[in-house]
Design a protein around this motif. Structure first.
Motif, mmCIF file in Angstrom:
data_model
loop_
_atom_site.group_PDB
_atom_site.id
_atom_site.type_symbol
_atom_site.label_atom_id
_atom_site.label_comp_id
_atom_site.label_asym_id
_atom_site.label_seq_id
_atom_site.Cartn_x
_atom_site.Cartn_y
_atom_site.Cartn_z
ATOM 1 N N GLY A 173 0.590 -1.304 0.017
ATOM 2 C CA GLY A 173 0.128 0.145 -0.033
ATOM 3 C C GLY A 173 0.757 1.194 0.166
ATOM 4 N N GLU A 174 2.281 1.242 0.003
ATOM 5 C CA GLU A 174 2.924 2.417 -0.042
ATOM 6 C C GLU A 174 3.098 3.072 -1.546
ATOM 7 O OE1 GLU A 174 7.271 3.687 2.157
ATOM 8 O OE2 GLU A 174 7.212 2.068 0.557
ATOM 9 N N HIS A 175 3.187 4.249 -1.589
ATOM 10 C CA HIS A 175 3.503 5.007 -2.726
ATOM 11 C C HIS A 175 4.745 5.461 -2.625
ATOM 12 C CE1 HIS A 175 3.978 8.565 -5.240
ATOM 13 N NE2 HIS A 175 3.038 8.083 -6.185
ATOM 14 N N GLY A 176 5.243 6.071 -1.639
ATOM 15 C CA GLY A 176 6.602 6.685 -1.499
ATOM 16 C C GLY A 176 7.000 6.908 -0.003
ATOM 17 N N SER A 190 6.315 7.552 5.711
ATOM 18 C CA SER A 190 5.897 6.829 4.477
ATOM 19 C C SER A 190 4.230 7.325 4.166
ATOM 20 C CB SER A 190 5.823 5.427 4.911
ATOM 21 O OG SER A 190 5.276 4.542 3.640
ATOM 22 N N CYS A 191 4.086 7.372 2.823
ATOM 23 C CA CYS A 191 2.788 7.744 2.489
ATOM 24 C C CYS A 191 2.105 6.572 1.695
ATOM 25 C CB CYS A 191 3.030 8.920 1.501
ATOM 26 S SG CYS A 191 3.645 10.391 2.506
ATOM 27 N N ASP A 192 0.803 6.343 1.614
ATOM 28 C CA ASP A 192 0.016 5.245 0.883
ATOM 29 C C ASP A 192 -0.173 5.857 -0.374
ATOM 30 O OD1 ASP A 192 -2.257 7.177 0.970
ATOM 31 O OD2 ASP A 192 -3.040 6.151 2.774
ATOM 32 N N VAL A 193 -0.865 5.128 -1.303
ATOM 33 C CA VAL A 193 -1.266 5.206 -2.582
ATOM 34 C C VAL A 193 -2.221 6.434 -2.772
ATOM 35 C CG1 VAL A 193 -0.704 2.985 -3.483
ATOM 36 C CG2 VAL A 193 -2.790 3.272 -2.724
ATOM 37 N N GLN A 194 -2.774 6.845 -1.793
ATOM 38 C CA GLN A 194 -3.894 7.961 -1.723
ATOM 39 C C GLN A 194 -2.791 9.428 -1.418
ATOM 40 O OE1 GLN A 194 -5.217 5.126 -0.296
ATOM 41 N NE2 GLN A 194 -5.790 4.754 -2.390
ATOM 42 N N GLY A 195 -1.609 8.996 -1.025
ATOM 43 C CA GLY A 195 -0.771 10.166 -0.622
ATOM 44 C C GLY A 195 -0.968 10.845 0.698
ATOM 45 N N ILE A 196 -1.482 9.811 1.582
ATOM 46 C CA ILE A 196 -1.822 10.092 2.928
ATOM 47 C C ILE A 196 -0.687 9.662 3.683
ATOM 48 C CG2 ILE A 196 -3.276 10.096 4.633
ATOM 49 C CD1 ILE A 196 -4.297 11.335 2.437
ATOM 50 N N PRO A 197 0.208 10.336 4.469
ATOM 51 C CA PRO A 197 1.132 9.990 5.465
ATOM 52 C C PRO A 197 0.538 8.934 6.326
ATOM 53 C CG PRO A 197 1.236 12.283 5.295
ATOM 54 C CD PRO A 197 -0.236 11.956 4.602
ATOM 55 N N THR A 198 1.433 7.772 6.606
ATOM 56 C CA THR A 198 0.857 6.686 7.441
ATOM 57 C C THR A 198 1.585 6.306 8.438
ATOM 58 O OG1 THR A 198 2.050 5.105 5.908
ATOM 59 C CG2 THR A 198 -0.538 5.584 5.417
#
Length: 206
Positions: free
Chosen positions: A71-74, A114-122
């Protein structure tokens, strides 16, 4: 100099979050525009976002899909300037050249976000020295200097720079604990052990 945001970090963080929401553009799309050719490993922005006044910096990037967490984008990498540690002996120094053959920056990495695929920091995480090829400082010395992190005057989107400055100030205690866990995980281990990458992590709970 202590970050000006540190004294009212919670109010600042939520005000900036509301401004992003009102504009319909969240944190990561401000760094990596949706219509851009997003490439793994590349830094966003290209030469990092560096404060001209105190040399704090950050960049955002992504690993290849098979190396990302589910689920991570970057993720964002955040750094303090080496100059803030005058007289302190690092536990390790960088390789003389980075992956692109350039001299490494004089920085101290302290946390990644870390940020998820929606761009939200997790969640937050810390890394071993070899990951960022930096001047690796003891956790206790970094903790004493976390209030110095301030990228509000760095080039780029002021909402992103303000948000990152505020979130570090607000979660200073959690970041401090993760740095101590990092050092505990490294006790007796090699700073160049490629099997030791992420050393501690914890959720970002706003």
């Amino acid at each position: 100099m202590r970050s000006a945001i540190a004294g009212d970090a919670e109010a600042t963080l939520f005000a900036l979050t509301e401004r992003m929401a009102s504009q319909g553009v969240s944190l990561v799309p401000r760094v990596v525009p949706p219509d851009s050719d997003f490439r793994q490993w590349d830094h966003y922005p290209e030469k990092d976002a560096v404060s001209p006044s105190n040399r704090s910096r950050w960049f955002y990037h992504a690993h290849p899909p098979e190396q990302r967490e589910p689920g991570e984008h970057g993720h964002f990498h955040l750094f303090l300037p080496l100059a803030a540690f005058g007289g302190i002996e690092p536990l390790a120094i960088p390789e003389p050249r980075n992956k692109k053959g350039k001299s490494p920056a004089k920085v101290v990495h302290f946390i990644a976000l870390s940020c998820d695929v929606q761009g939200i920091p997790t969640h937050w995480f810390t890394t071993n020295r070899w990951v960022t090829n930096e001047y690796f400082m003891p956790a206790a010395e970094i903790v004493e200097r976390l209030d110095l992190f301030d990228v509000t005057d760095a080039p780029g989107d002021p909402l992103v720079n303000g948000w990152l400055t505020a979130v570090v100030a607000l979660f200073r205690e959690q970041i401090s604990d993760l740095l101590r866990e990092r050092d505990a995980a490294l006790a007796g281990q090699s700073l160049d052990d490629r099997t030791l990458e992420i050393l501690s992590s914890g959720p970002l709970e706003l």
